[in-house]
Design a protein around this motif. Structure first.
Motif, PDB file in Angstrom:
ATOM      1  N   LEU A  85     -21.814  22.716 -11.066  1.00  0.00           N
ATOM      2  CA  LEU A  85     -22.231  21.929  -9.909  1.00  0.00           C
ATOM      3  C   LEU A  85     -23.716  21.585 -10.000  1.00  0.00           C
ATOM      4  CD1 LEU A  85     -21.294  20.731  -7.229  1.00  0.00           C
ATOM      5  CD2 LEU A  85     -21.954  22.868  -6.167  1.00  0.00           C
ATOM      6  N   PHE A  86     -24.526  22.543 -10.418  1.00  0.00           N
ATOM      7  CA  PHE A  86     -25.962  22.313 -10.555  1.00  0.00           C
ATOM      8  C   PHE A  86     -26.240  21.205 -11.565  1.00  0.00           C
ATOM      9  CE2 PHE A  86     -30.024  23.342 -12.630  1.00  0.00           C
ATOM     10  CZ  PHE A  86     -30.861  23.317 -11.522  1.00  0.00           C
ATOM     11  N   PHE A  87     -25.552  21.266 -12.703  1.00  0.00           N
ATOM     12  CA  PHE A  87     -25.726  20.280 -13.755  1.00  0.00           C
ATOM     13  C   PHE A  87     -25.309  18.893 -13.272  1.00  0.00           C
ATOM     14  CE2 PHE A  87     -24.011  18.098 -17.554  1.00  0.00           C
ATOM     15  CZ  PHE A  87     -25.204  17.984 -18.266  1.00  0.00           C
ATOM     16  N   MET A  88     -24.189  18.795 -12.601  1.00  0.00           N
ATOM     17  CA  MET A  88     -23.691  17.505 -12.112  1.00  0.00           C
ATOM     18  C   MET A  88     -24.627  16.916 -11.058  1.00  0.00           C
ATOM     19  SD  MET A  88     -21.129  16.707 -13.847  1.00  0.00           S
ATOM     20  CE  MET A  88     -20.312  15.426 -12.954  1.00  0.00           C
ATOM     21  N   THR A  89     -25.175  17.754 -10.203  1.00  0.00           N
ATOM     22  CA  THR A  89     -26.114  17.285  -9.190  1.00  0.00           C
ATOM     23  C   THR A  89     -27.348  16.678  -9.848  1.00  0.00           C
ATOM     24  OG1 THR A  89     -25.341  19.019  -7.708  1.00  0.00           O
ATOM     25  CG2 THR A  89     -27.416  17.962  -7.141  1.00  0.00           C
ATOM     26  N   HIS A  90     -27.842  17.331 -10.877  1.00  0.00           N
ATOM     27  CA  HIS A  90     -29.013  16.798 -11.577  1.00  0.00           C
ATOM     28  C   HIS A  90     -28.677  15.519 -12.345  1.00  0.00           C
ATOM     29  CE1 HIS A  90     -30.995  20.483 -10.463  1.00  0.00           C
ATOM     30  NE2 HIS A  90     -32.129  19.932 -10.866  1.00  0.00           N
ATOM     31  N   LEU A  91     -27.492  15.433 -12.897  1.00  0.00           N
ATOM     32  CA  LEU A  91     -27.079  14.200 -13.567  1.00  0.00           C
ATOM     33  C   LEU A  91     -27.019  13.032 -12.584  1.00  0.00           C
ATOM     34  CD1 LEU A  91     -24.267  15.115 -16.105  1.00  0.00           C
ATOM     35  CD2 LEU A  91     -26.462  14.062 -16.574  1.00  0.00           C
ATOM     36  N   ILE A  92     -26.493  13.272 -11.411  1.00  0.00           N
ATOM     37  CA  ILE A  92     -26.428  12.234 -10.379  1.00  0.00           C
ATOM     38  C   ILE A  92     -27.836  11.827  -9.972  1.00  0.00           C
ATOM     39  CG2 ILE A  92     -25.762  11.793  -7.979  1.00  0.00           C
ATOM     40  CD1 ILE A  92     -23.282  13.554  -8.550  1.00  0.00           C
ATOM     41  N   PHE A  93     -28.723  12.789  -9.783  1.00  0.00           N
ATOM     42  CA  PHE A  93     -30.104  12.519  -9.398  1.00  0.00           C
ATOM     43  C   PHE A  93     -30.808  11.663 -10.456  1.00  0.00           C
ATOM     44  CE2 PHE A  93     -34.609  13.841  -8.993  1.00  0.00           C
ATOM     45  CZ  PHE A  93     -34.822  13.391  -7.702  1.00  0.00           C
ATOM     46  N   ILE A  94     -30.650  12.009 -11.709  1.00  0.00           N
ATOM     47  CA  ILE A  94     -31.280  11.245 -12.791  1.00  0.00           C
ATOM     48  C   ILE A  94     -30.718   9.830 -12.850  1.00  0.00           C
ATOM     49  CG2 ILE A  94     -31.456  11.076 -15.320  1.00  0.00           C
ATOM     50  CD1 ILE A  94     -31.667  14.170 -15.309  1.00  0.00           C
ATOM     51  N   ASN A  95     -29.414   9.680 -12.686  1.00  0.00           N
ATOM     52  CA  ASN A  95     -28.814   8.351 -12.698  1.00  0.00           C
ATOM     53  C   ASN A  95     -29.284   7.506 -11.524  1.00  0.00           C
ATOM     54  OD1 ASN A  95     -27.132   7.921 -15.019  1.00  0.00           O
ATOM     55  ND2 ASN A  95     -25.943   9.659 -14.291  1.00  0.00           N
ATOM     56  N   LEU A  96     -29.457   8.114 -10.359  1.00  0.00           N
ATOM     57  CA  LEU A  96     -29.981   7.369  -9.217  1.00  0.00           C
ATOM     58  C   LEU A  96     -31.416   6.919  -9.467  1.00  0.00           C
ATOM     59  CD1 LEU A  96     -28.600   9.346  -6.159  1.00  0.00           C
ATOM     60  CD2 LEU A  96     -28.066   6.999  -6.815  1.00  0.00           C
ATOM     61  N   ILE A  97     -32.226   7.781 -10.053  1.00  0.00           N
ATOM     62  CA  ILE A  97     -33.605   7.409 -10.379  1.00  0.00           C
ATOM     63  C   ILE A  97     -33.613   6.223 -11.337  1.00  0.00           C
ATOM     64  CG2 ILE A  97     -35.668   8.154 -11.648  1.00  0.00           C
ATOM     65  CD1 ILE A  97     -35.276  10.918 -10.448  1.00  0.00           C
ATOM     66  N   LEU A  98     -32.816   6.289 -12.381  1.00  0.00           N
ATOM     67  CA  LEU A  98     -32.777   5.192 -13.353  1.00  0.00           C
ATOM     68  C   LEU A  98     -32.251   3.909 -12.723  1.00  0.00           C
ATOM     69  CD1 LEU A  98     -31.478   7.117 -16.477  1.00  0.00           C
ATOM     70  CD2 LEU A  98     -33.788   6.225 -16.091  1.00  0.00           C
ATOM     71  N   GLY A  99     -31.249   4.027 -11.856  1.00  0.00           N
ATOM     72  CA  GLY A  99     -30.699   2.845 -11.200  1.00  0.00           C
ATOM     73  C   GLY A  99     -31.688   2.181 -10.269  1.00  0.00           C
ATOM     74  N   VAL A 100     -32.373   2.978  -9.450  1.00  0.00           N
ATOM     75  CA  VAL A 100     -33.368   2.427  -8.530  1.00  0.00           C
ATOM     76  C   VAL A 100     -34.517   1.809  -9.316  1.00  0.00           C
ATOM     77  CG1 VAL A 100     -35.115   3.067  -6.805  1.00  0.00           C
ATOM     78  CG2 VAL A 100     -32.784   3.895  -6.587  1.00  0.00           C
ATOM     79  N   PHE A 101     -34.967   2.487 -10.352  1.00  0.00           N
ATOM     80  CA  PHE A 101     -36.050   1.949 -11.178  1.00  0.00           C
ATOM     81  C   PHE A 101     -35.641   0.622 -11.806  1.00  0.00           C
ATOM     82  CE2 PHE A 101     -38.066   1.585 -15.376  1.00  0.00           C
ATOM     83  CZ  PHE A 101     -39.388   1.501 -14.970  1.00  0.00           C
TER      84      PHE A 101
END
Length: 82
Positions: free
Chosen positions: A1-17
């Motif tokens: 769960l921790f790993f998936m949460t961080h993957l989602i966070f990184i993808n959101l950062i890249l998408g917004v950027f």
């Protein structure tokens, strides 16, 4: 769960950027399509300077913590993941 949460966070950062309306990024293509022809032509002329604009925004104006992170946090709150 921790790993998936961080993957989602990184993808959101890249998408917004990537959706920022600065010429080398995809958000600029969306904005350019929405602008009237004269403004789109002027906006297209900024493209060679886009990388410089991104570097200035992020290194001198702290664009990451002022633009990207608040939008990512908003998205996380909207989807109740934060």
């Amino acid at each position: 769960l921790f790993f998936m949460t961080h993957l989602i966070f990184i993808n959101l950062i890249l998408g917004v950027f990537n959706l920022m309306p600065i010429p080398p990024l995809d958000g600029s293509q969306i904005l350019q399509a929405a602008l009237p022809r004269e403004l789109a032509w002027w906006y297209k002329k900024l493209e060679p300077y886009g990388l410089l604009i991104v570097l200035i925004l992020f290194f001198f104006f702290d664009g990451f913590s002022r633009i990207v992170l608040p939008l990512v946090n908003l998205m996380l709150r909207l989807f109740s993941m934060h």
